[in-house]
Every structure is written in structure tokens, then in C-alpha cells.
Scaffold this active site. Structure first.
Site, PDB file in Angstrom:
ATOM      1  CG  ASN A  59      -0.160   0.088   2.542  1.00  0.00           C
ATOM      2  OD1 ASN A  59       0.448   1.082   2.760  1.00  0.00           O
ATOM      3  ND2 ASN A  59      -0.446  -1.068   3.468  1.00  0.00           N
ATOM      4  CB  VAL A  84       1.221 -10.788  -1.150  1.00  0.00           C
ATOM      5  CG1 VAL A  84       1.213  -9.413  -1.639  1.00  0.00           C
ATOM      6  CG2 VAL A  84       2.191 -11.488  -1.804  1.00  0.00           C
ATOM      7  CG  ASP A  85       2.589  -5.019   2.312  1.00  0.00           C
ATOM      8  OD1 ASP A  85       2.053  -4.133   2.696  1.00  0.00           O
ATOM      9  OD2 ASP A  85       3.848  -5.221   2.356  1.00  0.00           O
ATOM     10  CB  SER A 102      -5.534  -4.872  -7.511  1.00  0.00           C
ATOM     11  OG  SER A 102      -4.708  -3.555  -7.099  1.00  0.00           O
TER      12      SER A 102
HETATM   13  N1  APR Z   1       1.967 -15.454  -2.180  1.00  0.00           N
HETATM   14  C1  APR Z   1       1.441 -15.096  -3.385  1.00  0.00           C
HETATM   15  N2  APR Z   1       0.083 -14.532  -3.455  1.00  0.00           N
HETATM   16  C2  APR Z   1      -0.497 -14.313  -2.308  1.00  0.00           C
HETATM   17  C3  APR Z   1       0.236 -14.461  -1.006  1.00  0.00           C
HETATM   18  C4  APR Z   1       1.373 -14.987  -0.921  1.00  0.00           C
HETATM   19  N3  APR Z   1       2.051 -15.537   0.227  1.00  0.00           N
HETATM   20  N4  APR Z   1      -0.703 -14.201   0.119  1.00  0.00           N
HETATM   21  C5  APR Z   1      -1.721 -13.542  -0.506  1.00  0.00           C
HETATM   22  N5  APR Z   1      -1.571 -13.715  -1.748  1.00  0.00           N
HETATM   23  C6  APR Z   1      -2.664 -13.139  -2.969  1.00  0.00           C
HETATM   24  C7  APR Z   1      -4.015 -13.018  -2.625  1.00  0.00           C
HETATM   25  O1  APR Z   1      -4.686 -14.388  -2.382  1.00  0.00           O
HETATM   26  C8  APR Z   1      -4.505 -12.241  -3.824  1.00  0.00           C
HETATM   27  O2  APR Z   1      -4.741 -13.131  -4.786  1.00  0.00           O
HETATM   28  O3  APR Z   1      -1.955 -11.956  -3.384  1.00  0.00           O
HETATM   29  C9  APR Z   1      -3.283 -11.253  -3.947  1.00  0.00           C
HETATM   30  C10 APR Z   1      -3.362  -9.841  -3.735  1.00  0.00           C
HETATM   31  O4  APR Z   1      -3.934  -9.668  -2.622  1.00  0.00           O
HETATM   32  P1  APR Z   1      -3.471  -8.717  -1.262  1.00  0.00           P
HETATM   33  O5  APR Z   1      -2.148  -9.468  -0.738  1.00  0.00           O
HETATM   34  O6  APR Z   1      -4.714  -8.444  -0.526  1.00  0.00           O
HETATM   35  O7  APR Z   1      -3.044  -7.490  -2.127  1.00  0.00           O
HETATM   36  P2  APR Z   1      -4.227  -6.281  -2.584  1.00  0.00           P
HETATM   37  O8  APR Z   1      -5.507  -7.284  -3.142  1.00  0.00           O
HETATM   38  O9  APR Z   1      -3.504  -5.761  -3.923  1.00  0.00           O
HETATM   39  O10 APR Z   1      -4.420  -5.342  -1.574  1.00  0.00           O
HETATM   40  C11 APR Z   1      -3.202  -4.617  -1.037  1.00  0.00           C
HETATM   41  O11 APR Z   1      -3.729  -5.267   1.012  1.00  0.00           O
HETATM   42  O12 APR Z   1      -2.131  -6.462   2.530  1.00  0.00           O
HETATM   43  C12 APR Z   1      -2.696  -5.292   2.151  1.00  0.00           C
HETATM   44  O13 APR Z   1      -0.989  -3.629   2.747  1.00  0.00           O
HETATM   45  C13 APR Z   1      -1.591  -4.203   1.792  1.00  0.00           C
HETATM   46  O14 APR Z   1      -3.051  -2.375   1.741  1.00  0.00           O
HETATM   47  C14 APR Z   1      -2.599  -3.201   0.779  1.00  0.00           C
HETATM   48  C15 APR Z   1      -3.514  -4.179   0.289  1.00  0.00           C
END
Ligand code: APR
Length: 175
Positions: A27, A36-37, A125
Site C-alpha cells: 500500500n 502478500v504484503d 489488487s
Molecule cells: N503469495 C502469493 N500470493 C499471495 C500470498 C502469498 N504469500 N498471500 C496472498 N496472496 C494473494 C491473494 O490471494 C491475492 O490473490 O495476493 C493477491 C493480492 O491480495 P492482497 O495481498 O490482499 O493485495 P491487494 O489486493 O493488492 O491489496 C493490497 O492489502 O495487504 C494489504 O498492505 C496491503 O493495503 C495493501 C492491500
């Protein structure tokens, strides 16, 4: 004419990928989060956050804008770098596809600057930011395919965390 990289997909955890650079769906604060973050910071350790804090104290005082990308160390992860990018939150009233495509394009530009040969992307996203995964996959595959020539890449890998995302990227990658 440089050979084109393999564009692949795998069902798995991006923190386990043995590639030069992994892309983080961050973010704008760059100070961590869930999804994933959270996994990257948890597994990568405090060095990543320390570098993110330095970025916030310097060039990115107001945070990383949506669609842009910046690299840090990967800390304890098998990768050498983490490329943080901020995806757009899905909107039903505004088409933000260009911002989502920019995340992939800018991440590849940064990866090329680093000299990375192999890069792994999550489905940016499609989690907290609620982007429908089939459409996100189409945007991602088109953007990565178009920007692949920006570096001497060997493999550009989509790492999907669940079966629906893995299927959606399979469909988007199908010839
Ligand atoms: N490895 C690969 N993919 C992953 C992992 C992992 N360890 N963990 C989660 N994912 C996938 C999720 O299933 C989803 O398909 O990553 C994709 C993106 O999901 P998010 O991590 O929620 O990211 P996003 O939708 O871009 O939202 C970003 O979420 O975690 C917070 O700090 C981040 O505010 C930001 C927002």
C-alpha cells in the site's frame, strides 16, 4: 534480438520463490499490511521495513503513489530484491485498468534497472483491493507481455495463492 522470456504461472507462495525479484502488492504507506504484503514482511524480516522507512523518510515522503514501483532488499527471503508496487482499489464506476497495468510495467522497469533476470508477481489488487481475478489476470498478462522486452528477462512468473486465481491466469495465458 533478445530472446523473449518465459511467462509462466505457478500455484504457490511468493515468499518461497527462488527468483531474483518478487513483487509485493503493497500500500502507499510502504509500512506493511496483510495479504502478500504481510507475508513478505513476516518472512523477509525487519530489514525490508527498515529500508521502506528510509524510502518514506526520503524520496517517498508522501508514500508510494498507485501504479509506481520501488525496490528494497528481500531480507531473509530467497529472492534478492522485493519490488513494492501499489495496486488500484477496484472501482465499479471508474476504469482503473491502466493503473493496474502500470504496476506490472513499472515493476518490470525497476527489475530491468536492477539487472534481475527472473521476476515473480502476485495477482495484484485481487485480494483486499477486490479486483475481480479474471479481469485482473487479463490486465496483468497483457501488461507483462507488452513490457517483457524492457529487460533481459529469462522468466516472468505469476505466483497464485489459490486455485481460482491459478485458473484465471491459466485462461489469460492460454494462446
Ligand atoms: N503469495 C502469493 N500470493 C499471495 C500470498 C502469498 N504469500 N498471500 C496472498 N496472496 C494473494 C491473494 O490471494 C491475492 O490473490 O495476493 C493477491 C493480492 O491480495 P492482497 O495481498 O490482499 O493485495 P491487494 O489486493 O493488492 O491489496 C493490497 O492489502 O495487504 C494489504 O498492505 C496491503 O493495503 C495493501 C492491500
Amino acid at each position: 534480438m533478445t530472446a523473449r522470456p518465459a511467462i509462466t504461472r505457478v500455484l504457490g507462495d511468493i515468499t518461497e520463490q527462488r527468483v531474483d525479484a518478487i513483487v509485493n502488492a503493497a500500500n502507499s504507506s510502504l509500512l506493511g499490511g496483510g495479504g502478500v504484503d504481510g507475508a513478505i514482511h513476516r518472512r523477509g524480516g525487519p530489514e525490508i521495513l527498515a529500508e521502506c522507512r528510509r524510502l518514506r523518510a526520503g524520496r517517498y515522503g508522501r508514500g508510494l503513489p498507485t501504479g509506481q514501483a520501488v525496490a528494497t532488499t528481500a531480507g531473509r527471503l530467497p529472492a534478492r530484491w522485493v519490488i513494492h508496487t501499489v495496486g488500484p482499489v477496484h472501482s465499479t464506476t471508474e476504469d482503473r485498468s491502466e493503473q493496474l497495468a502500470s504496476c506490472y510495467r513499472e515493476s518490470l522497469r525497476v527489475a530491468a534497472e536492477l539487472g534481475a533476470r527472473t521476476v515473480a508477481f502476485p495477482a495484484i489488487s485481487t485480494g483486499v483491493y477486490r479486483w475481480p481475478v479474471a479481469d485482473a489476470a487479463r490486465v496483468a498478462v497483457r501488461a507483462v507481455t507488452e513490457a517483457a522486452a524492457v529487460g533481459a528477462f529469462v522468466e516472468l512468473r505469476f505466483v497464485l495463492f489459490d486455485e481460482p486465481a491459478h485458473r484465471a491466469f491459466g485462461a489469460a495465458l492460454a494462446p
